[in-house]
Scaffold this motif. Sequence first.
Motif, PDB file in Angstrom:
ATOM      1  N   ARG A 169       1.152  -1.279  -0.101  1.00 25.53           N
ATOM      2  CA  ARG A 169      -0.144   0.415  -0.083  1.00 25.53           C
ATOM      3  C   ARG A 169       0.799   0.824   0.101  1.00 25.53           C
ATOM      4  O   ARG A 169       1.510   1.364   0.963  1.00 25.53           O
ATOM      5  N   GLU A 170       1.009   1.747  -1.631  1.00 20.87           N
ATOM      6  CA  GLU A 170       1.549   2.835  -1.363  1.00 20.87           C
ATOM      7  C   GLU A 170       1.480   4.234  -1.149  1.00 20.87           C
ATOM      8  O   GLU A 170       0.091   4.066  -2.184  1.00 20.87           O
ATOM      9  N   PRO A 171       0.969   5.038  -0.596  1.00 22.52           N
ATOM     10  CA  PRO A 171      -0.517   6.336   0.050  1.00 22.52           C
ATOM     11  C   PRO A 171       0.318   7.401  -1.013  1.00 22.52           C
ATOM     12  O   PRO A 171       0.848   7.198  -1.806  1.00 22.52           O
ATOM     13  N   ASP A 263      -3.305   9.084   4.469  1.00 26.29           N
ATOM     14  CA  ASP A 263      -3.763   8.151   3.650  1.00 26.29           C
ATOM     15  C   ASP A 263      -5.154   7.564   2.947  1.00 26.29           C
ATOM     16  O   ASP A 263      -4.876   6.032   2.390  1.00 26.29           O
ATOM     17  N   ALA A 266      -4.455   5.097  -2.429  1.00 21.88           N
ATOM     18  CA  ALA A 266      -3.495   4.890  -2.255  1.00 21.88           C
ATOM     19  C   ALA A 266      -2.747   3.575  -3.547  1.00 21.88           C
ATOM     20  O   ALA A 266      -4.194   3.154  -4.105  1.00 21.88           O
TER      21      ALA A 266
END
Length: 331
Positions: A169-171, A263, A266
């Motif tokens: 999970r990349e914000p 966030d 994502a």
Amino acid sequence: MELEVRHLRALCAIADAGSLHKAARQLGMSQPSLTTQLRRIENALGAELFSRERTGCRPTPLGRSVLSRARPLVSGMASLVAEARVAAGLADGPRLRIGSTASRALVGWLRRLRNRLPGTDISLHMDVSANALLRMVAAGQLDVAFVHEVEGCPLLVPEGLERRVLVEREPQFISMARDHPAAGSPVVELADLAEDRWMVDPTVDGEWDGLRRVLGAAGLNPPVLHGDYLTAASLIAVGEAVAPCQPTSGPRDDMAIRPLRDDPLAVRLLLFSRRGAEGAATGGAGVEGAGGHDEVFTDLEASYREAALRAVHYRRWLTAHKSPLLHAPAA
């Protein structure tokens, strides 16, 4: 003067690099030669394609229009040459065909692969559509594809592909004008952007649906502009829009990059290849020639970490979340 593919390739390089100096280095020519070539192209078209500024070169409105037509032509010519070489039986050496959506990790990844695989023909095919890249892997046109999957919008993965997860999970951060009122805070609330125009590229798989879902959940219905992110950067810099961006995005004097509270936006970062395809790529060694999937993935992982730690606000986010990305894996 008639425009040739090499001229279009030069225009794309200038736009991607953001400066004549960097573009010339990528093209393997001197900056004066590239400057002269650009001047001749602009004279042939009758107007400037790039505005020269202290911080580099930016496409003019005409330049953006020309680039939108030039990129598929350059990509198509590269594909034509590669396919012709295979058909002619000339592509007998080791090669690795990489597909990717946009990422700051690409430069470091290609550098590491070239160091690991001297003499290997490493090609790169960029596309805003992750699904299109996956179809190319399934069809044997690419060996691997590095893509992002917008949260809540699953990719259409063809049968026979296997994936490795680079980042679960990349914000997604927000880019805004440097003087935007919210830019003074280290973390931005979605509500602080309710009156802004949002810009999104609808050709990026899942991008618009993902943003619409998040804004709707927050009870927001701001005006939305549809366009490419090259155009978005120009609008953002003068305060005409805000837009989601990768947390690895580099700093700019006229733009601020900030994380969103909690966030809500994502993506998942993934590397795809064909199941059992090590050594099966036509015309060369394919993934096996790169030492196998593990080595290709390891190089990508190291390159992403390098890009992540270079981005100040992302590094702060990683520190606050005690991310394992802060620590290099054991050799």
